[in-house]
Design a protein around this motif. Structure first.
Motif, PDB file in Angstrom:
ATOM      1  N   ASP A  71      12.861  -4.174  -8.512  1.00  0.00           N
ATOM      2  CA  ASP A  71      12.736  -2.520  -8.717  1.00  0.00           C
ATOM      3  C   ASP A  71      12.162  -2.223  -9.937  1.00  0.00           C
ATOM      4  OD1 ASP A  71      13.254  -2.332  -6.196  1.00  0.00           O
ATOM      5  OD2 ASP A  71      15.372  -1.757  -6.479  1.00  0.00           O
ATOM      6  N   ILE A  74       8.703  -2.477 -10.711  1.00  0.00           N
ATOM      7  CA  ILE A  74       8.054  -1.398 -10.016  1.00  0.00           C
ATOM      8  C   ILE A  74       8.069  -0.194 -10.758  1.00  0.00           C
ATOM      9  CG2 ILE A  74       8.019  -0.252  -8.040  1.00  0.00           C
ATOM     10  CD1 ILE A  74       8.924  -2.689  -6.351  1.00  0.00           C
ATOM     11  N   ASN A  75       9.238   0.132 -11.337  1.00  0.00           N
ATOM     12  CA  ASN A  75       9.374   1.281 -12.128  1.00  0.00           C
ATOM     13  C   ASN A  75       8.619   1.397 -13.134  1.00  0.00           C
ATOM     14  OD1 ASN A  75      11.096   2.600 -10.050  1.00  0.00           O
ATOM     15  ND2 ASN A  75      12.886   1.659 -11.312  1.00  0.00           N
ATOM     16  N   ARG A  78       5.022   1.982 -12.492  1.00  0.00           N
ATOM     17  CA  ARG A  78       4.622   3.411 -12.267  1.00  0.00           C
ATOM     18  C   ARG A  78       4.508   4.144 -13.632  1.00  0.00           C
ATOM     19  NH1 ARG A  78       9.023   3.586  -7.623  1.00  0.00           N
ATOM     20  NH2 ARG A  78       7.723   3.241  -5.608  1.00  0.00           N
ATOM     21  N   ARG A 185       9.452  -2.177   2.887  1.00  0.00           N
ATOM     22  CA  ARG A 185       8.705  -1.367   1.872  1.00  0.00           C
ATOM     23  C   ARG A 185       8.958  -0.014   2.124  1.00  0.00           C
ATOM     24  NH1 ARG A 185       2.108  -1.620   1.852  1.00  0.00           N
ATOM     25  NH2 ARG A 185       2.041  -2.611  -0.255  1.00  0.00           N
ATOM     26  N   ASP A 189       3.029   2.364  -2.955  1.00  0.00           N
ATOM     27  CA  ASP A 189       2.696   1.906  -4.068  1.00  0.00           C
ATOM     28  C   ASP A 189       3.718   0.768  -4.675  1.00  0.00           C
ATOM     29  OD1 ASP A 189       4.905   3.309  -4.868  1.00  0.00           O
ATOM     30  OD2 ASP A 189       4.202   3.893  -6.708  1.00  0.00           O
ATOM     31  N   GLU A 190       4.523   0.215  -3.776  1.00  0.00           N
ATOM     32  CA  GLU A 190       5.358  -0.831  -3.852  1.00  0.00           C
ATOM     33  C   GLU A 190       4.754  -2.253  -3.810  1.00  0.00           C
ATOM     34  OE1 GLU A 190       9.827   1.139  -2.992  1.00  0.00           O
ATOM     35  OE2 GLU A 190       9.417  -0.744  -1.625  1.00  0.00           O
ATOM     36  N   ARG A 201       9.724  -7.210   0.487  1.00  0.00           N
ATOM     37  CA  ARG A 201       9.792  -8.014  -0.629  1.00  0.00           C
ATOM     38  C   ARG A 201      11.090  -8.415  -0.608  1.00  0.00           C
ATOM     39  NH1 ARG A 201      12.216  -4.741  -4.784  1.00  0.00           N
ATOM     40  NH2 ARG A 201      11.763  -2.267  -3.834  1.00  0.00           N
TER      41      ARG A 201
END
Length: 465
Positions: A71, A74-75, A78, A185, A189-190, A201
């Motif tokens: 996570d 992913i953050n 972004r 998901r 956008d993940e 995932r």
């Protein structure tokens, strides 16, 4: 060698499963930022374990993973407007740079989660087939209570864990204690992979079980990491691996203690969060490594400027001993005298003390003490000069022991500026002319520039502080 096994809460003799190889798995970084001083401790400690085992003639297979699916990654992607893969690859490269500065050797294998998706999916499916896992709306969870020995590493009881367990509103678990093996998901956008349960995932814990099995087998010798990973991460790894494989996951579990910052827990909110990259701006990597090894790995240690300065001074004492010996090798000659030979024969005592300390649960603190005692003995013999043979023999032993700890690996910078060389020459001339006022003045000028001059029977020695 004896090591403290977190599983049994006792020191145990290290007996490899396979006499030909010791298999070690160490939890690596989640690659979304530079690693901090707390991360650095297990990297340095277990790199030292690896070095010591090799020094004692053991063949070691050392695996340390990169968590490149998370996570936090992913953050970060972004925030920066780049792909998750771009973020993880960037910080893997930055990890290698900072680890190299700490003299941490690359693992034999650095597996990435993203490159082991087939193994992870197969592992999860195996747990489903055995009844240890279940799928709900694309998420897969582990049935914690089905694994009867859950809590055996951290010594926590299911009943006590239940009291604090909660289910997030976004989760549909059968039981609050169940944990995620696969996450569906949630946003377009993940980063995600196709699976029997849809696009998604892996959860955090499953990755290490799958990668350890692929690269080291179903049962490994040593699983290591920071104390904070014992629960729930390592506890969950045990539940997954032993349910899937039907065998013990690891024979020995090793965990290093916490690092506090000026006696407080490290936290970004307290503005006491330090990455190794930050610290390298003030101290060289060997000083940081020395600091991390100066206490026993299982004990908590405190990080502060005062303690780092102390570590710098202590390491400098060892570095100066090496510099002095190199100077004697360059300027000296001859074989050992009788007194030198007699003294050198006693040096095995310090080597024995070093090995005894390291054999006692990787006690690097006492091993460093043995090195300091060796340095004192060397300095006592060579304070008024020494033969080339003695200096070379003493240097070999000093570098042998410090090398096991990953110290004295940096090349000495022997080059000096031309203006400094000119001042040294002028001071020598002033001394010949008995102009001691000018000689002392030049000495003070050089001192301000971090240069100490040591007059020896073999000539002046230039020492950089």
């Amino acid at each position: 060698m004896k090591i403290y096994n977190t599983m049994t809460k006792a020191k145990e003799e290290l007996i490899p499963i396979d006499n030909n190889e010791i298999k070690i798995y160490v939890c690596g970084p989640t690659v979304y930022n530079f690693f901090h001083i707390g991360n650095a401790r297990p990297f340095v400690v277990f790199d030292t374990l690896r070095k010591y085992l090799a020094y004692r003639g053991q063949n070691v297979k050392f695996v340390q993973n990169f968590t490149d699916v998370d996570d936090k990654i992913i953050n970060k992607s972004r925030e920066e407007g780049v792909s998750a893969n771009d973020v993880s690859e960037k910080y893997i490269e930055e990890y290698y740079k900072d680890a190299a500065a700490l003299n941490v050797k690359k693992a034999d294998i650095h597996p990435k989660v993203s490159e082991h998706m087939a193994e992870i999916i197969d592992f999860v499916q195996g747990l489903i087939d055995k009844g240890y896992a279940y799928e709900i709306d694309g998420d897969v969870y582990y049935r914690t209570k089905k694994f009867k020995e859950y809590g055996k590493l951290s010594k926590q009881k299911i009943e006590e864990l239940e009291l604090g367990a909660r289910i997030e509103t976004s989760e549909k678990k059968e039981d609050p204690l169940d944990f995620a093996l696969w996450k569906a998901r949630k946003a377009a956008d993940e980063i995600a992979w196709d699976s029997p349960w849809g696009m998604g995932r892996p959860g955090w814990h499953i990755e290490c079980s799958a990668m350890a099995k692929k690269h080291l087998g179903e049962t490994i010798d040593i699983h290591a990491g920071g104390q904070d990973l014992a629960f729930p991460h390592h506890e969950n790894e045990i539940a997954q691996s032993e349910a899937e494989n039907g065998k013990p996951f690891a024979k020995y579990w090793m965990h290093n203690g916490y690092i506090t910052i000026d006696n407080e827990k490290m936290s970004k909110s307290k503005d006491n969060f330090f990455t190794v990259r930050d610290i390298l701006k003030e101290y060289d990597g060997e000083t940081i490594r020395f600091f991390l090894l100066s206490g026993h790995y299982r004990n908590p240690i405190n990080f502060s400027d005062a303690l780092m300065e102390q570590a710098k001074s202590s390491l400098a004492r060892i570095q100066n001993a090496r510099s002095n010996l190199k100077h004697l090798i360059e300027t000296g000659s001859g074989q050992m005298s009788g007194s030198e030979k007699a003294a050198y024969e006693t040096f095995d005592t310090y080597k024995d003390d070093f090995i005894k300390a390291m054999d006692d649960d990787l006690n690097t603190a006492d091993a460093i003490t043995a090195i300091f005692e060796l340095v004192t003995a060397i300095n006592t013999v060579s304070k008024n000069g020494a033969s080339k043979e003695f200096a070379a023999s003493a240097l070999n032993l000093l570098e042998e022991l410090t090398g096991v700890l990953g110290l004295l690996q940096a090349e000495e910078e022997n080059s000096i500026d031309s203006d400094i060389a000119a001042l040294v020459e002028e001071r020598q001339q002033a001394r010949k002319e008995k102009n001691f006022a000018r000689s002392d003045e030049i000495r003070d000028i050089l001192k301000e520039r971090g240069i100490t001059l040591k007059d020896t029977p073999q000539g002046v020695q230039i020492i950089k502080e």
